[in-house]
Design a protein around this motif. Structure first.
Motif, PDB file in Angstrom:
ATOM      1  N   MET A   1      10.799 -19.695  34.768  1.00  0.00           N
ATOM      2  CA  MET A   1      10.347 -18.475  35.358  1.00  0.00           C
ATOM      3  C   MET A   1      11.050 -18.315  36.697  1.00  0.00           C
ATOM      4  O   MET A   1      11.201 -19.269  37.439  1.00  0.00           O
ATOM      5  CB  MET A   1       8.838 -18.544  35.533  1.00  0.00           C
ATOM      6  CG  MET A   1       8.272 -17.455  36.351  1.00  0.00           C
ATOM      7  SD  MET A   1       6.505 -17.609  36.587  1.00  0.00           S
ATOM      8  CE  MET A   1       6.264 -19.337  36.806  1.00  0.00           C
ATOM      9  N   GLU A   2      11.497 -17.089  36.953  1.00  0.00           N
ATOM     10  CA  GLU A   2      12.188 -16.798  38.200  1.00  0.00           C
ATOM     11  C   GLU A   2      11.540 -15.606  38.894  1.00  0.00           C
ATOM     12  O   GLU A   2      11.054 -14.688  38.242  1.00  0.00           O
ATOM     13  CB  GLU A   2      13.652 -16.478  37.946  1.00  0.00           C
ATOM     14  CG  GLU A   2      14.437 -17.656  37.402  1.00  0.00           C
ATOM     15  CD  GLU A   2      15.902 -17.331  37.195  1.00  0.00           C
ATOM     16  OE1 GLU A   2      16.306 -16.174  37.379  1.00  0.00           O
ATOM     17  OE2 GLU A   2      16.640 -18.250  36.832  1.00  0.00           O
ATOM     18  N   GLY A   5      15.300 -14.063  41.043  1.00  0.00           N
ATOM     19  CA  GLY A   5      16.408 -14.972  40.797  1.00  0.00           C
ATOM     20  C   GLY A   5      16.202 -16.396  41.277  1.00  0.00           C
ATOM     21  O   GLY A   5      17.065 -17.245  41.094  1.00  0.00           O
ATOM     22  N   GLN A  19       4.312 -18.330  30.304  1.00  0.00           N
ATOM     23  CA  GLN A  19       3.311 -17.328  30.668  1.00  0.00           C
ATOM     24  C   GLN A  19       2.156 -17.963  31.440  1.00  0.00           C
ATOM     25  O   GLN A  19       1.672 -17.393  32.422  1.00  0.00           O
ATOM     26  CB  GLN A  19       2.796 -16.617  29.417  1.00  0.00           C
ATOM     27  CG  GLN A  19       3.812 -15.709  28.794  1.00  0.00           C
ATOM     28  CD  GLN A  19       3.337 -15.107  27.483  1.00  0.00           C
ATOM     29  OE1 GLN A  19       2.378 -15.585  26.863  1.00  0.00           O
ATOM     30  NE2 GLN A  19       4.004 -14.054  27.062  1.00  0.00           N
ATOM     31  N   LEU A  38       3.858  -8.978  34.002  1.00  0.00           N
ATOM     32  CA  LEU A  38       4.470  -9.752  35.072  1.00  0.00           C
ATOM     33  C   LEU A  38       4.579  -8.890  36.315  1.00  0.00           C
ATOM     34  O   LEU A  38       4.790  -7.691  36.228  1.00  0.00           O
ATOM     35  CB  LEU A  38       5.872 -10.217  34.663  1.00  0.00           C
ATOM     36  CG  LEU A  38       5.951 -11.105  33.426  1.00  0.00           C
ATOM     37  CD1 LEU A  38       7.397 -11.349  33.056  1.00  0.00           C
ATOM     38  CD2 LEU A  38       5.222 -12.403  33.661  1.00  0.00           C
ATOM     39  N   GLY A  41       9.804  -8.167  39.789  1.00  0.00           N
ATOM     40  CA  GLY A  41      10.748  -9.198  40.211  1.00  0.00           C
ATOM     41  C   GLY A  41      10.622 -10.506  39.455  1.00  0.00           C
ATOM     42  O   GLY A  41      11.446 -11.394  39.635  1.00  0.00           O
ATOM     43  N   VAL A  42       9.590 -10.651  38.603  1.00  0.00           N
ATOM     44  CA  VAL A  42       9.397 -11.887  37.845  1.00  0.00           C
ATOM     45  C   VAL A  42      10.076 -11.756  36.493  1.00  0.00           C
ATOM     46  O   VAL A  42       9.958 -10.742  35.819  1.00  0.00           O
ATOM     47  CB  VAL A  42       7.898 -12.198  37.653  1.00  0.00           C
ATOM     48  CG1 VAL A  42       7.707 -13.425  36.777  1.00  0.00           C
ATOM     49  CG2 VAL A  42       7.216 -12.375  38.993  1.00  0.00           C
ATOM     50  N   GLU A  43      10.784 -12.801  36.117  1.00  0.00           N
ATOM     51  CA  GLU A  43      11.463 -12.820  34.825  1.00  0.00           C
ATOM     52  C   GLU A  43      11.195 -14.161  34.155  1.00  0.00           C
ATOM     53  O   GLU A  43      11.375 -15.210  34.781  1.00  0.00           O
ATOM     54  CB  GLU A  43      12.964 -12.630  35.022  1.00  0.00           C
ATOM     55  CG  GLU A  43      13.749 -12.584  33.748  1.00  0.00           C
ATOM     56  CD  GLU A  43      15.228 -12.346  33.992  1.00  0.00           C
ATOM     57  OE1 GLU A  43      15.958 -12.290  32.995  1.00  0.00           O
ATOM     58  OE2 GLU A  43      15.644 -12.239  35.142  1.00  0.00           O
ATOM     59  N   LEU A  44      10.732 -14.106  32.916  1.00  0.00           N
ATOM     60  CA  LEU A  44      10.542 -15.334  32.150  1.00  0.00           C
ATOM     61  C   LEU A  44      11.826 -15.630  31.401  1.00  0.00           C
ATOM     62  O   LEU A  44      12.352 -14.783  30.693  1.00  0.00           O
ATOM     63  CB  LEU A  44       9.393 -15.187  31.154  1.00  0.00           C
ATOM     64  CG  LEU A  44       8.000 -14.977  31.742  1.00  0.00           C
ATOM     65  CD1 LEU A  44       6.986 -14.868  30.612  1.00  0.00           C
ATOM     66  CD2 LEU A  44       7.630 -16.085  32.681  1.00  0.00           C
ATOM     67  N   LYS A  45      12.310 -16.832  31.578  1.00  0.00           N
ATOM     68  CA  LYS A  45      13.490 -17.287  30.850  1.00  0.00           C
ATOM     69  C   LYS A  45      13.107 -18.564  30.136  1.00  0.00           C
ATOM     70  O   LYS A  45      12.552 -19.464  30.750  1.00  0.00           O
ATOM     71  CB  LYS A  45      14.646 -17.562  31.809  1.00  0.00           C
ATOM     72  CG  LYS A  45      15.193 -16.327  32.465  1.00  0.00           C
ATOM     73  CD  LYS A  45      16.410 -16.682  33.286  1.00  0.00           C
ATOM     74  CE  LYS A  45      17.039 -15.430  33.836  1.00  0.00           C
ATOM     75  NZ  LYS A  45      18.283 -15.733  34.550  1.00  0.00           N
TER      76      LYS A  45
END
Length: 55
Positions: A1-2, A5, A19, A38, A41-45
């Protein structure tokens, strides 16, 4: 999770754990219908975690 970035938690090999991390860090929440959202600015990778075997 970022977040913008920058990694915010450990790498996960499944979406459910990612999650849960977002919820624990208060970077996500559920709406009244139970859908996960989310924060901006939050991104799940996620993807397979590759580890090298000890020699």
């Amino acid at each position: 999770m970022e977040l913008l970035g920058v990694p915010q938690g450990p790498y996960r090999d499944n979406i459910d754990d990612a999650q849960q991390d977002a919820l624990r860090l208060k970077l996500a929440s559920y709406d009244e219908e139970g859908r996960l959202y989310l924060d901006a600015g939050v991104e799940l990778k996620w993807g397979p975690i590759v580890a090298l075997a000890a020699a």
